[in-house]
Design a protein around this motif. Structure first.
Motif, mmCIF file in Angstrom:
data_model
loop_
_atom_site.group_PDB
_atom_site.id
_atom_site.type_symbol
_atom_site.label_atom_id
_atom_site.label_comp_id
_atom_site.label_asym_id
_atom_site.label_seq_id
_atom_site.Cartn_x
_atom_site.Cartn_y
_atom_site.Cartn_z
ATOM 1 N N GLY A 195 3.103 -50.094 -75.751
ATOM 2 C CA GLY A 195 3.464 -49.470 -77.222
ATOM 3 C C GLY A 195 3.272 -48.210 -77.643
ATOM 4 O O GLY A 195 3.497 -47.575 -78.724
ATOM 5 N N LYS A 196 2.364 -47.626 -76.768
ATOM 6 C CA LYS A 196 2.004 -46.190 -76.804
ATOM 7 C C LYS A 196 2.592 -45.078 -75.932
ATOM 8 O O LYS A 196 2.146 -43.711 -76.015
ATOM 9 C CB LYS A 196 0.415 -45.993 -76.888
ATOM 10 N N VAL A 197 3.617 -45.300 -75.189
ATOM 11 C CA VAL A 197 4.451 -44.523 -74.390
ATOM 12 C C VAL A 197 5.884 -44.267 -74.930
ATOM 13 O O VAL A 197 6.382 -45.210 -75.869
ATOM 14 C CB VAL A 197 4.142 -44.827 -73.079
ATOM 15 N N PHE B 81 10.123 -50.381 -68.899
ATOM 16 C CA PHE B 81 9.006 -51.187 -68.616
ATOM 17 C C PHE B 81 9.337 -52.437 -69.175
ATOM 18 O O PHE B 81 8.510 -53.523 -68.830
ATOM 19 C CB PHE B 81 7.698 -50.558 -69.384
ATOM 20 N N ASP B 82 10.195 -52.697 -70.203
ATOM 21 C CA ASP B 82 10.280 -53.932 -70.776
ATOM 22 C C ASP B 82 11.697 -54.767 -70.340
ATOM 23 O O ASP B 82 12.038 -55.718 -70.714
ATOM 24 C CB ASP B 82 10.427 -53.897 -72.339
ATOM 25 N N GLY B 83 12.167 -53.956 -69.331
ATOM 26 C CA GLY B 83 13.261 -54.652 -68.273
ATOM 27 C C GLY B 83 14.758 -54.547 -68.895
ATOM 28 O O GLY B 83 15.669 -55.329 -68.668
ATOM 29 N N ARG B 84 14.942 -53.483 -69.770
ATOM 30 C CA ARG B 84 16.136 -53.184 -70.123
ATOM 31 C C ARG B 84 16.963 -52.233 -69.187
ATOM 32 O O ARG B 84 16.413 -51.113 -68.739
ATOM 33 C CB ARG B 84 16.101 -52.365 -71.595
ATOM 34 N N HIS B 85 18.023 -52.425 -68.753
ATOM 35 C CA HIS B 85 18.816 -51.734 -67.618
ATOM 36 C C HIS B 85 20.073 -50.748 -68.271
ATOM 37 O O HIS B 85 20.739 -51.467 -69.222
ATOM 38 C CB HIS B 85 19.442 -52.715 -66.668
ATOM 39 N N LEU C 181 10.534 -38.955 -68.672
ATOM 40 C CA LEU C 181 10.663 -40.396 -68.279
ATOM 41 C C LEU C 181 9.660 -40.946 -69.130
ATOM 42 O O LEU C 181 10.181 -42.143 -69.510
ATOM 43 C CB LEU C 181 10.654 -40.352 -66.484
ATOM 44 N N VAL C 182 8.422 -40.714 -68.991
ATOM 45 C CA VAL C 182 7.664 -41.403 -69.903
ATOM 46 C C VAL C 182 6.590 -40.508 -70.135
ATOM 47 O O VAL C 182 6.036 -39.427 -69.252
ATOM 48 C CB VAL C 182 6.972 -42.556 -69.221
ATOM 49 N N LYS C 183 5.856 -40.645 -71.376
ATOM 50 C CA LYS C 183 4.699 -39.831 -71.614
ATOM 51 C C LYS C 183 3.910 -40.630 -72.668
ATOM 52 O O LYS C 183 4.255 -41.469 -73.247
ATOM 53 C CB LYS C 183 5.232 -38.410 -72.369
ATOM 54 N N ASP C 184 2.657 -40.010 -72.715
ATOM 55 C CA ASP C 184 1.571 -40.634 -73.679
ATOM 56 C C ASP C 184 1.998 -40.059 -75.098
ATOM 57 O O ASP C 184 1.933 -38.871 -75.283
ATOM 58 C CB ASP C 184 0.136 -40.283 -73.311
ATOM 59 N N CYS C 185 2.510 -41.150 -76.103
ATOM 60 C CA CYS C 185 2.829 -40.612 -77.253
ATOM 61 C C CYS C 185 1.909 -40.952 -78.376
ATOM 62 O O CYS C 185 2.245 -40.847 -79.676
ATOM 63 C CB CYS C 185 4.301 -41.496 -77.623
ATOM 64 N N GLU C 186 0.850 -41.332 -78.102
ATOM 65 C CA GLU C 186 -0.478 -41.847 -78.892
ATOM 66 C C GLU C 186 -1.201 -40.690 -79.206
ATOM 67 O O GLU C 186 -1.797 -40.640 -80.324
ATOM 68 C CB GLU C 186 -1.007 -42.712 -78.276
ATOM 69 N N ASN D 275 8.669 -55.810 -75.588
ATOM 70 C CA ASN D 275 10.007 -56.216 -76.205
ATOM 71 C C ASN D 275 11.273 -55.225 -75.836
ATOM 72 O O ASN D 275 11.349 -53.872 -76.380
ATOM 73 C CB ASN D 275 9.772 -55.985 -77.902
ATOM 74 N N LYS D 276 12.319 -55.592 -75.143
ATOM 75 C CA LYS D 276 13.211 -54.713 -74.513
ATOM 76 C C LYS D 276 14.309 -54.272 -75.774
ATOM 77 O O LYS D 276 15.042 -53.136 -75.549
ATOM 78 C CB LYS D 276 13.845 -55.249 -73.531
ATOM 79 N N ASP D 277 14.287 -55.021 -76.879
ATOM 80 C CA ASP D 277 15.154 -54.652 -77.840
ATOM 81 C C ASP D 277 14.910 -53.393 -78.512
ATOM 82 O O ASP D 277 15.923 -53.113 -79.232
ATOM 83 C CB ASP D 277 15.292 -55.926 -78.696
ATOM 84 N N ASN D 278 13.897 -52.880 -78.483
ATOM 85 C CA ASN D 278 13.585 -51.731 -79.345
ATOM 86 C C ASN D 278 13.339 -50.536 -78.444
ATOM 87 O O ASN D 278 12.381 -49.600 -78.510
ATOM 88 C CB ASN D 278 12.365 -51.951 -80.034
ATOM 89 N N ASP D 279 13.759 -50.559 -77.179
ATOM 90 C CA ASP D 279 13.424 -49.544 -76.086
ATOM 91 C C ASP D 279 14.217 -48.130 -76.599
ATOM 92 O O ASP D 279 13.878 -46.941 -76.196
ATOM 93 C CB ASP D 279 13.867 -49.842 -74.714
ATOM 94 N N TYR D 280 15.366 -48.322 -77.126
ATOM 95 C CA TYR D 280 16.210 -47.169 -77.153
ATOM 96 C C TYR D 280 15.525 -46.131 -78.554
ATOM 97 O O TYR D 280 16.333 -46.330 -79.534
ATOM 98 C CB TYR D 280 17.693 -47.544 -77.498
#
Length: 324
Positions: A282-284, A158-162, A173-178, A294-299
Motif C-alpha cells: 500500500g506504499k508504492v 502486484f494485486d493481479g490486475r491485467h 513502473l513502481v516507486k516508493d510513494c511513502e 486489492n486489485k480494484d483500486n490499482d488505477y
C-alpha cells in the motif's frame, strides 16, 4: 504399498507457530534475508527456505538420531485455500550425505497478501519399503507480491490486475510513494515495436536509488551502473544493500532492505518484479499498482485520483522530465 508424503500449504492470518522474519528482529535492518523454518521428526529433518521471486525450497535431511542408511520419501505440495496442487507425488532419497530438495512457488495468479501457513505432512520408508514414520509440521510464508511488464506491453499489477498499454517514452513502473524522497523508483522506457507503430514494448529499465545511484538495463542485455559498464558479473551497491547480477538472458536486481527483486529478460522485453513482504504494501505506486492486496483500486493516477480507464491511469505515470 509405498506411503506418500503430503506437503499441504494452507494460508492463514494467525498461527500457533511463527517465524521471526529478519525485519521483525531487534537491531537489524535487512528485510529479505532467506529465512528457514525447520521441523525434525525421528528420521527426517524438514527445512523450508523462502527464496527470491516468491519461490520456496523444501529440504529433507536425515536426522542425526536416525540409524537408517537410506530413507525414501514421497510427497505432494498443495495450496488448500485455493484447492491447488503444486507438486504431485514428489519423491526423493535421503542419506547421511545426500539431501533431497524441491523448489516450488504459488501460481502467478495467486496473491500472497497475508502471512501464509504451510502445512507439511510427511511419510518415510526404508529400502525394503518398510514404513518408518509420518508427521505434520507448520511454517509460514510472509506476504509476497508479484507484478510484470511483458512484451507489447501487457502489464499485471502486484494485486493481479491485467491490462495493456501502448504509450511511448519513460513511465514510472513502481516507486516508493511513502517517503518524500523515494527510496527507489523503477522506470520503463516504452519504444515502438518494429514494423508496428500502433504497439510499443519495453526497451530499457532504469532503477533509481535514493542516494543518486542508478542501474540501467537494456534490451540487448547491456547493464550500466551509474552510467558505466559493470566491472564484474555480480556487484553490490549502497553498503551491500543492492545486488546487481548478470544472467544468461538479462539481469537480476535485488534491493534487499526494500524486499524488491527485478528480473529483466532484455531480448524478450519482459520484466518481473517481486516484493517479498508487506513492508511496502500500500506504499508504492506506478503502473504496477500499490501492492495492498486489492486489485480494484490499482488505477490510481500520479495525481492520486482513481479512474476506471487504464489508458488514463497509465498515461498519468509518464515522466515528463525525461526525453524519449
Amino acid at each position: 504399498m509405498k506411503h506418500r508424503i503430503y506437503l499441504l500449504l494452507y494460508f492463514a492470518m494467525f498461527t500457533r507457530w511463527s517465524i521471526a522474519m529478519p525485519w521483525e528482529m531487534e537491531g537489524t535492518h535487512s528485510r529479505t534475508k532467506r529465512v528457514s523454518a525447520t521441523s525434525m521428526l525421528q528420521h527426517i529433518v524438514i527445512k523450508v527456505d523462502f527464496l527470491e521471486e516468491c519461490e520456496m525450497k523444501a529440504t529433507f535431511e536425515r536426522s542425526q538420531q536416525s540409524n537408517v542408511d537410506e530413507i525414501f520419501i514421497n510427497y505432494d505440495i498443495r495450496l488448500p485455500r485455493w484447492d491447488i496442487t503444486l507438486v504431485t507425488d514428489g519423491t526423493g532419497t535421503v542419506t547421511a550425505t545426500a539431501n533431497h530438495t524441491q523448489i516450488f512457488s504459488p501460481p502467478e495468479d495467486i496473491i500472497i497478501d497475508v502471512k501464509t501457513k504451510i502445512l507439511i505432512e510427511l511419510v518415510a520408508y526404508d529400502v525394503d519399503d518398510n514404513w518408518l514414520e509420518e508427521g505434520t509440521d507448520v511454517v509460514y510464508l510472509e506476504p509476497c507480491f508479484r507484478a510484470s511488464d511483458k512484451k507489447d506491453p501487457h502489464l499485471t499489477t502486484f494485486d493481479g490486475r491485467h491490462y495493456s498499454y501502448h504509450g511511448l517514452c519513460w513511465h514510472t513502473l513502481v516507486k516508493d510513494c511513502e517517503n518524500a524522497i523515494p527510496r527507489f523508483e523503477v522506470l520503463g522506457k516504452f519504444v515502438p515495436k518494429p514494423n508496428d507503430d500502433t504497439r510499443s514494448r519495453t526497451g530499457q529499465v532504469d532503477v533509481m536509488l535514493h542516494d543518486n545511484e542508478s542501474i540501467s538495463l537494456y534490451d540487448n542485455n547491456d547493464i550500466l551502473v551509474n552510467g558505466k559498464p559493470m566491472d564484474n558479473p555480480s556487484m553490490y551497491l549502497i553498503n551491500g544493500n543492492v545486488r546487481v547480477e548478470e544472467t544468461d538472458d538479462g539481469a537480476t536486481v535485488v534491493l534487499q532492505q526494500e524486499g524488491l527483486t527485478l528480473k529483466w529478460l532484455g531480448k524478450e522485453h519482459i520484466l518481473d518484479v517481486t516484493f517479498h513482504h508487506d513492508f511496502f504494501s500500500g506504499k508504492v505506486c506506478g503502473l504496477l499498482g500499490d501492492a495492498d492486496g486489492n486489485k480494484d483500486n490499482d488505477y490510481i493516477t500520479r495525481e492520486g485520483e482513481e479512474t476506471r480507464d487504464s489508458n488514463v491511469f497509465a498515461a498519468s505515470w509518464k515522466v515528463p522530465t525525461r526525453s524519449c
